[in-house]
Every structure is written in C-alpha cells, then in structure tokens.
Design a protein around this motif. Sequence first.
Motif, short mmCIF file in Angstrom:
data_model
loop_
_atom_site.label_atom_id
_atom_site.label_comp_id
_atom_site.label_asym_id
_atom_site.label_seq_id
_atom_site.Cartn_x
_atom_site.Cartn_y
_atom_site.Cartn_z
N GLY A 272 0.73 -1.16 0.13
CA GLY A 272 0.02 -0.10 -0.05
C GLY A 272 0.92 1.28 -0.04
O GLY A 272 1.96 1.28 0.11
N PRO A 273 0.16 2.24 -0.15
CA PRO A 273 0.89 3.71 -0.22
C PRO A 273 1.35 4.03 1.22
O PRO A 273 0.86 3.56 2.31
CB PRO A 273 0.03 4.76 -0.75
N HIS A 274 2.39 5.17 1.37
CA HIS A 274 2.77 5.66 2.52
C HIS A 274 3.50 4.52 3.50
O HIS A 274 3.14 4.99 4.65
CB HIS A 274 1.59 6.48 3.25
N ARG A 275 3.98 3.64 2.83
CA ARG A 275 4.69 2.58 3.95
C ARG A 275 6.03 2.62 3.66
O ARG A 275 6.66 2.75 2.54
CB ARG A 275 3.98 1.40 3.68
N THR A 276 6.74 2.59 4.70
CA THR A 276 8.54 2.43 4.70
C THR A 276 8.83 1.23 5.44
O THR A 276 8.37 0.93 6.52
CB THR A 276 8.98 3.76 5.19
N LEU A 277 9.69 0.76 4.88
CA LEU A 277 10.34 -0.59 5.52
C LEU A 277 11.71 -0.19 6.00
O LEU A 277 12.74 0.39 5.28
CB LEU A 277 10.45 -1.75 4.52
N VAL A 278 12.15 -0.47 7.10
CA VAL A 278 13.36 -0.10 8.04
C VAL A 278 13.86 -1.49 8.46
O VAL A 278 13.01 -2.14 9.30
CB VAL A 278 13.09 0.80 8.94
N THR A 279 14.92 -2.01 8.14
CA THR A 279 15.65 -3.16 8.93
C THR A 279 16.48 -2.64 10.00
O THR A 279 17.48 -1.77 9.85
CB THR A 279 16.51 -3.77 7.79
N ALA A 280 16.33 -3.33 11.30
CA ALA A 280 17.16 -3.00 12.31
C ALA A 280 18.32 -3.94 12.25
O ALA A 280 18.36 -5.29 12.76
CB ALA A 280 16.33 -3.20 13.57
N ALA A 281 19.30 -3.83 11.52
CA ALA A 281 20.57 -4.80 11.15
C ALA A 281 21.15 -5.11 12.77
O ALA A 281 21.32 -4.16 13.70
CB ALA A 281 21.61 -4.08 10.80
N GLY A 282 21.40 -6.17 12.91
CA GLY A 282 22.09 -7.10 14.27
C GLY A 282 21.09 -6.96 15.23
O GLY A 282 21.43 -7.45 16.35
N SER A 283 19.88 -6.51 15.30
CA SER A 283 18.88 -6.77 16.21
C SER A 283 18.33 -7.88 16.36
O SER A 283 17.75 -8.57 15.47
CB SER A 283 17.89 -5.53 16.44
N SER A 284 17.97 -8.18 17.75
CA SER A 284 17.16 -9.27 17.90
C SER A 284 15.63 -8.70 17.74
O SER A 284 15.44 -7.73 17.31
CB SER A 284 17.30 -9.99 19.26
N HIS A 285 14.32 -9.75 18.15
CA HIS A 285 13.03 -9.41 18.01
C HIS A 285 12.95 -8.06 19.02
O HIS A 285 11.99 -7.24 18.73
CB HIS A 285 12.29 -10.55 18.36
N ASP A 286 13.65 -8.08 19.83
CA ASP A 286 13.35 -6.66 20.83
C ASP A 286 14.30 -5.56 20.35
O ASP A 286 15.14 -5.07 21.02
CB ASP A 286 13.99 -7.17 22.27
N ILE A 287 13.68 -4.99 19.11
CA ILE A 287 14.37 -3.86 18.86
C ILE A 287 14.45 -2.66 19.61
O ILE A 287 15.50 -1.82 19.80
CB ILE A 287 13.75 -3.48 17.23
N PRO A 288 13.29 -2.46 20.31
CA PRO A 288 13.66 -1.50 21.37
C PRO A 288 14.47 -1.43 22.55
O PRO A 288 14.87 -0.23 23.05
CB PRO A 288 12.04 -1.13 21.83
N ILE A 289 14.99 -2.67 22.63
CA ILE A 289 15.78 -2.86 23.81
C ILE A 289 17.36 -2.86 22.90
O ILE A 289 18.24 -2.26 23.45
CB ILE A 289 15.67 -4.28 24.56
N ASP A 290 17.40 -3.50 21.84
CA ASP A 290 18.66 -3.56 21.21
C ASP A 290 19.11 -2.36 20.34
O ASP A 290 20.40 -1.83 20.26
CB ASP A 290 18.64 -4.83 20.30
N ARG A 291 18.02 -1.45 19.86
CA ARG A 291 18.25 -0.51 18.86
C ARG A 291 17.37 0.62 19.34
O ARG A 291 16.63 1.22 18.57
CB ARG A 291 18.24 -0.90 17.50
N PRO A 292 17.48 0.99 20.67
CA PRO A 292 16.35 2.16 20.87
C PRO A 292 16.38 3.62 20.08
O PRO A 292 15.51 4.08 20.03
CB PRO A 292 16.91 2.49 22.65
N GLY A 293 17.78 3.76 20.00
CA GLY A 293 17.92 4.76 19.02
C GLY A 293 17.39 5.06 17.69
O GLY A 293 16.63 6.20 17.18
N LEU A 294 17.37 3.95 17.08
CA LEU A 294 16.75 3.56 15.82
C LEU A 294 15.15 3.81 16.10
O LEU A 294 14.36 4.26 15.15
CB LEU A 294 16.99 2.34 15.41
N VAL A 295 14.66 3.17 17.16
CA VAL A 295 13.21 3.06 17.26
C VAL A 295 12.71 4.30 17.68
O VAL A 295 11.57 5.12 17.21
CB VAL A 295 12.83 2.30 18.60
N LEU A 296 13.55 5.42 18.32
CA LEU A 296 13.38 6.55 18.84
C LEU A 296 13.29 7.50 17.49
O LEU A 296 12.29 8.51 17.20
CB LEU A 296 14.45 7.08 19.76
#
Length: 307
Positions: A272-296
């Motif tokens: 669909g429109p207006h969708r962006t895919l971002v891959t959290a390289a090196g992260s486990s399923h817990d992206i907010p824990i492993d990559r908080p800066g990326l989520v922020l």
Amino acid sequence: MRRASTAMLLLAVTAGALTVCGEAVASPSAAATPSSASAPRTASAVPASGHQAGSSTLHMIKNHGHRLAFHVTSGHLPAIVLDAGGGNDSSYWKDLVPKLSAATGSEIITYDRAGMGDSDPVPGPWNVHAATDDLAAGLHQLGLNRDVILASHSEAGEIATYFARSHPTMVSGAVLIDASLPELYTDSEIARIVAATQPALAAAEADPSTQANRQLIATAESYVPMHKAYHHVTWPDSVPATVMVSEKTPFDGSPQDAQLWRDAATEFAHAGPHRTLVTAAGSSHDIPIDRPGLVLGEIEKMAATRG
C-alpha cells in the motif's frame, strides 16, 4: 524450532521477559485517582499545572467491568501510544518514554493490556478484538479522538491493525516494530507454529498457576481461528506506516520461519501507499531494547511529519 515457535505464540515472550512489573507513577495521589471521560484534546494541549514534564500519571480506565492501567506523560499532540508485545507490560518502555518525551514534546501513553501489569485479568481465550476495544476505550476516556500515533511491538501489531481499520481518522500514523503482520499467517505457517508449540502448551496446562502459563493457554485457545482471520485483514491505505523488521526476528532458531517473518514485513510494506520498510541490522526481536535510538528516530520522524 520449538523454542522459537513457543516465543512466537506469545510473540517473542521469553521466560525472563514474562517477569515484569508495572511502570512507576508520578505520585501516590495520581495513582489513586481513576480517570473519567474528558473533552477531546486540542493541538495546544500542554502538561497540567504543577505536573513535572517527563513524569507519568496513572489513570485506571474501566471497560466492560475490568480496569486497565494507562500511564500518561503530558505533552502536546500528536499523542504517541507505545504498545508492548505479548508477555510484556508498560514497563517495557520505561527507558524510551523520557527520551521520546524530551525529543518530541508529545503526550506519551503506555498501558497494560488486560491481565498484565496493573490491569485486571479477563478470563477466557485471548481476543484481539477485545484488546482493541480496551485500547479504544482508554484513549476515549483520556480525551483523545485524533492525532494519535501508534508505536506497536510484536503482538501489538495485531491490535494496531484492527485499531487503524476501525479508527482511520484517529490514527495519524504508525510505527510497527517487528510486528505480527497478516501476511505471515498462511495456513501452512499457522500449522507449523501450532505443532511446534504443543510441548510448551502441554507443560503450561499441567501447571496453570503462573501468569505466564495462563497467558500461553489463553493465547493458544484462540490462536488458529484468530490468525486465519487475521491473514485476510488489510491495513488502511489512508494511514501511513513505518515497518521495522529485526535481522534476527522471533524465529532466530529457525531460518525458514525467520525468512517468512522478514518476507511478511516486506510484502506489507509494498502492499500500500505511504509505507516505509526499515531493517534493524544486528537486532533481535526486541528492537526497542537492542536499537532504542533507531526506534526513537523512526517515531520522531512519524510524529514530525504526521502530527
């Protein structure tokens, strides 16, 4: 595979993650005062007088006879709702909330789904429609009816999908963080997950005394019909979404299922429109824990462009 699929059934709940506590509230008096329905927010909403910026206030919301704990950090619109994955309560976001509040100035809302944290349990199988209704009731009673951004992790992606479909004018955008997406749940993948989870489910049924085991049982009871239906649900084109997918996924021990998880995120992003895919390289399923800066950063972007 068994370990990965057990986690998948609760969407990345591990034994350690299940032992969680509620988020601290701003003060005892705030914790003791239930909220009531209030007027809709305006874009000029600011922290209440005497309320310290960055601190949260507990509102106990009532819906269909049970109470739900909503933690509100004051700020302006758009309001950002952080929804944790299966087995986690609002404390999952405790490190991100003050940073997100400082970075955006937005009102930040975290909450405990029924049976988690400070919220009352609800007997019977887990029901995504009831969970979606709980979120809607909470936001309504907090006075929010527009300019809401959903930041939903794992299992909460299912709630976000149904919520966005039923409240498309209320949701300004969403950040789906390694979320459970409809594209994953083909009949064959549902069957794989269910078969691999049977040993863990049998163990839980033998000892239903713990919250973790009760949640596993409740989720398993409705898992097949709920996810067969979810496979056919579509995200509304009017609601922008950033789709974040981890490198390791919930299926880190099963390459085939891990690839299907990543493929589902890619398919969703391209559907669909207006969708962006971002891959959290090196992260486990817990992206907010492993990559908080990326989520922020991704939530900041959504708030800046869609608020």
